[in-house]
Design a protein around this motif. Structure first.
Motif, PDB file in Angstrom:
ATOM      1  N   ASP A   1       3.881  18.191 -31.735  1.00  0.00           N
ATOM      2  CA  ASP A   1       3.184  17.757 -32.947  1.00  0.00           C
ATOM      3  C   ASP A   1       1.924  17.030 -32.500  1.00  0.00           C
TER       4      ASP A   1
ATOM      5  N   GLN B   1      -1.407  15.787 -33.808  1.00  0.00           N
ATOM      6  CA  GLN B   1      -2.153  15.523 -35.031  1.00  0.00           C
ATOM      7  C   GLN B   1      -3.650  15.552 -34.800  1.00  0.00           C
TER       8      GLN B   1
ATOM      9  N   LYS C   1      -4.414  19.214 -35.033  1.00  0.00           N
ATOM     10  CA  LYS C   1      -3.793  19.852 -36.193  1.00  0.00           C
ATOM     11  C   LYS C   1      -2.896  21.006 -35.742  1.00  0.00           C
TER      12      LYS C   1
ATOM     13  N   ARG D   1       1.129  22.189 -34.647  1.00  0.00           N
ATOM     14  CA  ARG D   1       2.581  21.990 -34.641  1.00  0.00           C
ATOM     15  C   ARG D   1       3.210  23.267 -34.102  1.00  0.00           C
TER      16      ARG D   1
END
Length: 696
Positions: free
Chosen positions: A181, A183, A186, A188
């Protein structure tokens, strides 16, 4: 036995006894008793919880493969079950698992002799059911980053590096999983690895090119893997195969990889080997790429490529990841298609500082002109939608409004040569031998030259687009030389007896982030000279000019009329084009064109005035007009007051005296045979575009 010999014998016996006792102690000692100490020390060093929750065992075995006397030296073998490594405190509650990583079991053996020179040599580690849960927050904190312990004397300074060296040879693994993950990116992802059940030979997937020679000893594929999730906001799915033992340092043991991955509209297929991953060694892969547009590779790879129609390529990718100048990727001898055009060549991408650089040579044996449309946004809305672009061309506009992605130009440098042997436009416009040298440096894009072969002549252009400025600054210079009219219009029979030529110059500069914006405020000039041609309604039909059909029909009817000379000298100021000279000298009339063409509004306002030669009853034709837009022009006949104005043109010199500036365009032709020589005056200066502002 002498006393010295007895001392030596007892000393040696004592040493052997100590070693034997140590071996017996290690072999019989319950190592689970030291787990709390190990867990505490490792947790302190890593700054997060570490635990061996299962059995910890140590046993001794000799290594016959060592050879010689080393084959009789016993090696300690370690086995630990149920190992967990926790996340940092800030990641609590933010991950799917409370642990950063876990193992059902780890096994490895330790070479004892290298310990004497402070080297921990582990030839092989085998991991059973590994799993990892990776997290990076938007602020950059990553769970895979470990903080070094602080020195007691200076808590603000990191600890001194350890004199001990860790040397791991190979890593074997079993069924496992990894989640990510990220962030910041962006992204996953979820990766699952499973045994195949039956090994797949490397050569079966790689083919002879990769499996031959030094790849003959590459291990089989043992595990399969699946990947799903999102990468940089794009849906990502993949599957493939890998080997069972990853050699971290031995370049003689390449690790086989195979993958089929799709990210958004881009698809990649790879098969090949990874060498020396611990030291960022090399890749040798067969790479197939396909997608709706090459521009869509930018968010995935950071490589700036132009908008194109759908494409596919197949080539060999070699990478040197530890090069001192930056990691290098060579895409060699690739073949592919872009739209309906073929593409071949070699490219090199160097991940250097301050910007990566793409260089190479490309060629196309048959290039469709329609496939070049996306480069300037001149493709259809349907094609843009197919590539996932949101910008739409207004229905009432001709000039492309698609903006250049200048932000990407500043992300990478480039030096690429392109050659197109045959360009397919239509049977009525022969184009060949395209060559351009593209250079991109810190947002400044130049095409010097961009050259075509057209109808027995050449179209030579120099293009400079400065994407480092906002808005983009552009400068374009074009030179058309020796276009043979009979080759330019091969399907128009009357032109086949003509020896005439077309020559022209254009120089335009402007600012704006699209073709429409640049031309809306452009400055410059365009010059054109046609010698010894013919014109008729059918000729205009060939050119696809509806207005021309109407105008020529009014001027000449259906007859084919010889043009002794056609001359145009058009000035452009702030996007408004106005002819300084625009005249046709035909066998029975002088025809002049006056008015404006507004590139900002795409509006036409032109008057076409004929003047008969000689004395002919009722031979003077009425002046015509062309108005409306570039998209929907409208033509008609002026009323009598304007006809009277046309009748006042009684001398050719009055209409074309400024045309002296066009005389240089006669030079490519034989001056004695050029029908325009009598029409024009001597030219003083060549076309020159106003210079854009200097780049800071």
């Amino acid at each position: 036995m002498t006393r010295g010999k007895r001392i030596c014998l007892w000393s040696f016996t004592g040493f052997i006894a100590v070693i034997a006792a140590l071996v017996v102690f290690i072999a019989t000692f319950d190592w689970n008793r030291v787990k709390p100490t190990i867990n505490e020390k490792v947790s302190a060093e890593l700054g997060r919880p570490f635990a061996i929750n299962g059995d910890l065992q140590v046993f001794w075995r000799t290594e016959p493969a060592e050879g010689g006397w080393r084959a009789y030296v016993p090696w300690p073998h370690f086995s630990a079950a149920d190992i967990t490594l926790g996340n940092p405190d800030w990641a609590a509650g933010k991950t799917r698992s409370p642990n950063f990583a876990s193992l059902e079991k780890v096994e490895f053996r330790l070479a004892p002799l290298p310990l004497l020179w402070q080297t921990v040599n582990i030839p092989q580690i085998v991991l059973t059911r590994p799993s990892a849960d990776l997290l990076r927050l938007a602020d950059g904190r990553a769970s895979w980053t470990f903080e070094l312990p602080k020195q007691e004397e200076d808590p603000g300074a990191p600890a001194e590096p350890s004199p001990w060296k860790l040397d791991i040879g190979e890593i074997g693994f079993d069924k496992g999983s990894v989640t990510l993950d990220d962030q910041r990116l962006k992204t996953r992802l979820e990766l699952l690895v499973d045994p195949l059940g039956k090994p797949v030979p490397f050569g079966e997937l790689a083919g002879k090119a990769l499996a031959g020679g030094d790849k003959a000893e590459t291990q089989d594929y043992v595990f399969g893997w699946k990947l799903k999730g999102q990468y940089k906001g794009l849906p990502l799915n993949g599957s493939g195969k890998v080997g069972g033992m990853l050699a971290l340092q031995d370049a003689a043991k390449p690790f086989p990889v195979q993958a089929e991955v799709s990210a958004g509209s881009t698809r990649a297929n790879i098969v090949g080997t990874l060498v020396d991953p611990l030291n960022l060694g090399a890749l040798d892969l067969r790479l197939k790429l396909a997608g709706t547009s090459m521009a869509n590779l930018f968010p995935l790879t950071g490589v700036t490529l132009p908008d194109t129609p759908a494409y596919e390529t197949d080539g060999r990718l070699k990478a040197e990841l530890h090069d001192s100048a930056g990691a290098q990727f060579h895409y060699e001898n690739f073949n592919g298609k872009v739209g309906d055009s073929d593409l071949h060549g070699d490219l090199v991408f160097v991940n250097r500082q301050p910007r990566p650089k793409l260089s190479g040579k490309l060629r196309s044996d048959q290039l469709r002109m329609a496939d070049l449309g996306p480069l300037i946004g001149a493709d259809s809305n349907k094609e843009k939608q197919a590539r996932g672009q949101s910008t739409r061309q207004p229905a009432d506009k001709v000039l492309p409004v698609e903006e250049f992605r200048t932000d990407r130009w500043r992300a990478m440098d480039a030096d690429v040569e392109f050659t197109g042997k045959r360009i397919v436009h239509s049977d009525k416009l022969p184009i060949s031998d395209l060559y351009t040298h593209l250079v991109l440096n810190d947002g400044l894009l130049t095409l010097e030259p961009l050259r075509f072969g057209v109808a027995g002549g050449t179209l030579d252009s120099h293009i400079r687009l400065d994407g480092g400025k906002t808005p983009l600054q552009s400068k374009v210079q074009l030179q058309a030389r020796s276009f043979k009219l009979k080759e330019l219009f091969p399907s128009f029979a009357p032109m086949q007896s003509s020896f005439g030529e077309l020559n022209g110059d254009a120089a335009i500069s402007g600012t704006g982030n699209s073709v429409a914006a640049i031309l809306a405020g452009a400055n410059g000039e365009m010059k054109l000279l046609i010698n010894d041609g013919r014109i008729s309604r059918s000729l205009m039909e060939i050119a696809g000019l509806n207005v021309g059909n109407y105008v020529v029909n009014k001027l000449f009817g259906d007859d084919e009329v010889k043009i002794n000379c056609a001359a145009a000298d058009v000035g452009i100021t702030n996007g408004l084009a106005k002819p300084r000279v625009f005249a046709f000298d035909t066998e029975n009339a002088i025809i002049t064109v006056d008015g404006t063409a507004n590139f900002a509004t795409e509006q036409l306002d032109l008057d076409i005035t004929p003047q008969s030669k000689g004395v002919r009853i009722f031979s003077l034709r009425s002046p015509l007009y062309v108005q409306g837009t570039f998209k929907n022009p409208k033509a008609g006949v002026h009323v009598l007051p304007l006809a009277a104005r046309g009748a006042g043109m009684v001398a050719l010199g009055v209409a074309v005296a400024p045309a002296a500036a066009l005389l240089a365009l006669i030079a490519p032709s034989k001056q004695d045979d050029n029908q325009c020589a009598a029409l024009l005056q001597q030219m003083k200066q060549p076309s020159k575009a106003p210079a854009p502002a200097k780049r800071k």
